[in-house]
Design a protein around this motif. Structure first.
Motif, short mmCIF file in Angstrom:
data_model
loop_
_atom_site.label_atom_id
_atom_site.label_comp_id
_atom_site.label_asym_id
_atom_site.label_seq_id
_atom_site.Cartn_x
_atom_site.Cartn_y
_atom_site.Cartn_z
N PHE A 70 28.52 15.07 51.29
CA PHE A 70 27.23 15.68 50.97
C PHE A 70 27.20 16.10 49.51
O PHE A 70 27.26 17.28 49.18
CB PHE A 70 26.99 16.89 51.88
CG PHE A 70 25.60 17.48 51.79
CD1 PHE A 70 24.48 16.71 51.99
CD2 PHE A 70 25.44 18.82 51.49
CE1 PHE A 70 23.21 17.26 51.91
CE2 PHE A 70 24.18 19.39 51.41
CZ PHE A 70 23.06 18.61 51.62
N PRO A 71 27.14 15.12 48.59
CA PRO A 71 27.05 15.48 47.18
C PRO A 71 25.71 16.15 46.89
O PRO A 71 24.72 15.86 47.58
CB PRO A 71 27.16 14.13 46.47
CG PRO A 71 26.70 13.13 47.49
CD PRO A 71 27.11 13.67 48.82
N THR A 75 32.28 15.93 48.03
CA THR A 75 32.52 14.51 48.22
C THR A 75 33.98 14.24 47.94
O THR A 75 34.67 15.07 47.34
CB THR A 75 31.61 13.67 47.28
OG1 THR A 75 31.73 12.29 47.60
CG2 THR A 75 31.98 13.89 45.83
N VAL A 76 34.46 13.10 48.38
CA VAL A 76 35.86 12.72 48.16
C VAL A 76 35.88 11.25 47.76
O VAL A 76 35.16 10.43 48.33
CB VAL A 76 36.72 12.98 49.42
CG1 VAL A 76 36.23 12.18 50.61
CG2 VAL A 76 38.18 12.71 49.14
N ASP A 77 36.71 10.93 46.76
CA ASP A 77 36.77 9.54 46.29
C ASP A 77 37.83 8.76 47.05
O ASP A 77 38.50 9.28 47.95
CB ASP A 77 37.01 9.49 44.78
CG ASP A 77 38.34 10.08 44.35
OD1 ASP A 77 39.25 10.21 45.21
OD2 ASP A 77 38.48 10.43 43.16
N PHE A 82 38.81 15.54 45.90
CA PHE A 82 37.58 16.23 46.29
C PHE A 82 36.88 16.79 45.06
O PHE A 82 37.53 17.22 44.10
CB PHE A 82 37.91 17.39 47.24
CG PHE A 82 38.35 16.96 48.60
CD1 PHE A 82 37.46 16.98 49.68
CD2 PHE A 82 39.65 16.52 48.83
CE1 PHE A 82 37.87 16.59 50.95
CE2 PHE A 82 40.07 16.13 50.09
CZ PHE A 82 39.18 16.16 51.15
N SER A 83 35.54 16.78 45.11
CA SER A 83 34.77 17.35 44.01
C SER A 83 33.43 17.83 44.53
O SER A 83 32.96 17.42 45.60
CB SER A 83 34.56 16.33 42.89
OG SER A 83 33.81 15.20 43.37
N GLY A 84 32.80 18.74 43.78
CA GLY A 84 31.50 19.26 44.17
C GLY A 84 31.44 20.77 44.02
O GLY A 84 32.44 21.42 43.70
#
Length: 281
Positions: A70-71, A75-77, A82-84
């Protein structure tokens, strides 16, 4: 015959005995109150125990559950990074407490069950407040309001609130919460406006940009996504509804939630929360 002297002494002896008994009862009552206070303190101490917080402090690890799909919140690549916004919030908590943060990726529908099964310590995942869960869970204050908002073109200075839509055209997604909200507000306020309901969200924003609609009502996350694409749109007025995003912990983790709440309040006061919102939204 009754001894007159003993007759006069009897009341004073009776009063003395009663006074002695009164002091004894007072001492007993005081003792009971002290015992009750100690018992309450002990019970309070038991209730205030937080094994989750104690483990975080002991192992120096905070486990955070989220649905990383759910950006811009999470989110995860392909490499598992993980980022956001929610990831940054969790990272800041870890930095504040001096612990490592480990993310656990779980489908949104399974977050509550996984938390209750001790798969992680906190849910930080664009989680709406749910009052039906308050018996089993603890919630933080809101860090983001994802409610319905009013979006207009940047060069349209006529519109400042929903009340300015009298005689105007409003675009909404067909059957959405925004659709129902606009119909209800127009009815309750006795307003006359035209509602353009489209099946696809992209069609609604296209109507606004093309000038075929004067305004668009949608949730705040979607509005920010539209505004990221171009700078020709802006929000006007306060949110039309409230949908607070919160952090959740189990009910047996009161100290952990106190620490989360304290952090959010400090970050709101010192501007860190606004900084993260601007970064991602």
């Amino acid at each position: 015959m009754l001894n007159e002297k003993r007759l006069w002494e009897y009341p004073s002896q009776l009063l003395g005995r009663l006074r002695g008994r009164g002091l004894a009862w007072a001492a007993l009552a005081l003792g009971l109150l002290i015992l009750m206070a100690l018992a309450l303190r002990m019970v309070s101490g038991v209730l205030r125990r937080d094994e989750v917080w104690a483990r975080i402090q002991r192992d120096k690890v905070l486990r955070v559950g989220m649905d990383a799909s759910f950006p811009p919140f999470e989110t995860v690549d392909a490499e598992g990074r993980f980022s956001g916004l929610d990831v940054d919030l969790a990272t800041e908590l870890g930095r504040r407490w001096g612990v490592e943060v480990r993310f656990v990726n779980v489908s949104f529908d399974g977050l509550y069950d996984a938390l209750k099964m001790d798969k992680f310590d906190l849910i930080i995942s664009a989680l709406p407040y749910d009052r039906t869960q308050t018996r089993d869970l603890l919630y933080s204050p809101s860090y983001f309001n994802a409610g319905q908002v009013l979006l207009v073109r940047g060069d349209d200075l006529r519109l400042r609130s929903f009340d300015d839509l009298e005689g105007k055209t409003v675009a909404v997604e067909l059957g959405s919460e925004a659709h129902q909200l606009v119909r209800r507000l127009a009815r309750d306020k006795g307003m006359h406006l035209e509602i353009l309901a489209e099946r696809e969200p992209e069609q609604t924003v296209a109507l606004l940009r093309q000038g075929k609609a004067d305004a668009l009502v949608c949730d705040r996350v979607t509005a920010y996504a539209y505004m990221r694409d171009t700078d020709d749109l802006r929000l006007v007025g306060p949110p039309l509804t409230d949908e607070p995003y919160v952090i959740a912990a189990r009910a047996d983790a009161p100290i952990l939630m106190e620490q989360v709440t304290r952090a959010l309040e400090e970050w709101r006061a010192n501007g860190l929360l606004d900084e993260l919102l601007r970064k991602w939204l």
